[in-house]
Design a protein around this motif. Structure first.
Motif, PDB file in Angstrom:
ATOM      1  N   THR A  18       0.567  -0.762  -0.016  1.00  0.00           N
ATOM      2  CA  THR A  18       0.059   0.298  -0.047  1.00  0.00           C
ATOM      3  C   THR A  18       0.613   1.214   0.318  1.00  0.00           C
ATOM      4  N   ALA A  19       0.334   2.529  -0.603  1.00  0.00           N
ATOM      5  CA  ALA A  19       1.342   3.400  -0.187  1.00  0.00           C
ATOM      6  C   ALA A  19       1.118   3.980   0.432  1.00  0.00           C
TER       7      ALA A  19
ATOM      8  N   LYS B 197       6.334   3.284   0.300  1.00  0.00           N
ATOM      9  CA  LYS B 197       5.215   1.729   0.173  1.00  0.00           C
ATOM     10  C   LYS B 197       5.816   0.630   1.375  1.00  0.00           C
TER      11      LYS B 197
ATOM     12  N   HIS C 296       4.638  -2.761   2.551  1.00  0.00           N
ATOM     13  CA  HIS C 296       5.197  -4.604   1.926  1.00  0.00           C
ATOM     14  C   HIS C 296       4.480  -5.361   2.956  1.00  0.00           C
TER      15      HIS C 296
ATOM     16  N   GLY D 175       8.759   4.703  -2.986  1.00  0.00           N
ATOM     17  CA  GLY D 175       6.838   4.188  -4.008  1.00  0.00           C
ATOM     18  C   GLY D 175       7.453   3.538  -5.599  1.00  0.00           C
TER      19      GLY D 175
ATOM     20  N   ASP E 247       6.509  -4.745  -6.557  1.00  0.00           N
ATOM     21  CA  ASP E 247       5.693  -5.143  -5.497  1.00  0.00           C
ATOM     22  C   ASP E 247       6.371  -6.397  -4.852  1.00  0.00           C
TER      23      ASP E 247
END
Length: 292
Positions: free
Chosen positions: A116-117, A150, A152, A169, A173
């Motif tokens: 998610t940011a 970001k 994780h 960011g 992922d």
């Protein structure tokens, strides 16, 4: 955690064990420094930091001046001014990170991964932003442009965080997953953003089966009813992110230093770890596991 006393005792017991060896291993510049004790001990400072996220008050200043200074003078008799308290907060960075290792959940064979940011400023202020200047750059993942980092994360079927990693960011992922999955086992469920033959083979070498939805142009892969059911419920981790951001307030755009950003992030994460009611994957309720 229902009691402030219980929270403080838990953190104080941790600090009594952690603080002495931590101070012995700190690197020194060689210059002589005065080792004056602060008005707040490390355990008191960590307690106040986590308490802010448990109170659900939107701003730290309002929490400190409006609640702590008015109602907790007996529990914290040597409270400093608010600016001085903010100066003390970066001391908690390493202890809070170590405390998360103590409170995080354990792998139960069913894990869900996502990222998610964490925006650190509004997009309209990117050019004027100075706190993270030189450390970050604007990124555009699958959702929208943002300036920040970001987060994780991997959770188990009980909604407990079992792995975390913070990256810029613009990091893919899939890149942190091999490191995040060290020590895990069983099946790891994720979205299409984690589709990768190389990642699947790497995780298989660690004893982990990566299961993701397939794109329309991919050949079908046989899945059991259990795996299909878990894939439909992998959005559980989005609920965890929602609680972290909106209840535990790990994301806001009012940071004045990188150290205070990390303290705010880790305090909110620990406040979530101490929550009694977490979003869970009800395996028995949906008849995924036969009742005995």
């Amino acid at each position: 955690m229902d009691s402030l006393t219980e929270l403080f005792c838990l953190i104080d017991d941790f600090c009594r064990v952690f603080e002495p060896p931590w101070k012995r291993h700190l690197l020194a510049s060689g210059a002589k420094r005065r080792q004056r004790p602060s008005t707040l001990s490390l355990s008191e400072l960590m307690t106040l930091s986590i308490l802010f996220h448990q109170l659900r008050i939107r701003q730290l200043k309002s929490s400190y001046l409006g609640y702590v200074c008015r109602h907790l003078r007996a529990e914290f008799p040597r409270l400093p001014s608010y600016p001085r308290c903010v100066e003390f907060l970066p001391r908690c960075v390493v202890p809070l990170a170590a405390l998360f290792i103590l409170f995080k959940g354990e792998c139960d064979g069913i894990s869900i991964a996502d990222a998610t940011a964490l925006a650190v400023c509004d997009n309209r202020r990117i050019r004027r932003h100075q706190v993270f200047q030189g450390l970050l750059s604007a990124a555009r993942p699958r959702w929208a442009w943002f300036y920040g980092l970001k987060l994780h994360a991997i959770i188990n079927s009980k909604g407990q965080l079992i792995g975390l990693k913070l990256t810029p960011g613009n990091v893919d992922d899939r890149k942190p997953m091999p490191e995040l999955c060290q020590g895990l086992f069983g099946q790891l469920f994720a979205d299409k953003g984690y589709l990768s033959k190389e990642l699947t083979e790497t995780l298989a070498g660690l004893g982990i089966q990566l299961i993701t939805p397939l794109r329309k142009n991919m050949k079908p892969v046989p899945r059991t009813d259990f795996e299909k059911a878990i894939l439909r419920r992998r959005a559980l981790i989005e609920t965890v992110f929602d609680e972290l951001k909106n209840l535990c307030q790990i994301e806001h755009t009012r940071h004045r230093s990188v150290g205070n950003f990390v303290v705010n992030l880790m305090s909110g994460i620990i406040a979530y770890c101490l929550c009694d009611n977490k979003p869970t994957l009800s395996l028995l309720k949906v008849n995924l596991v036969p009742q005995t």
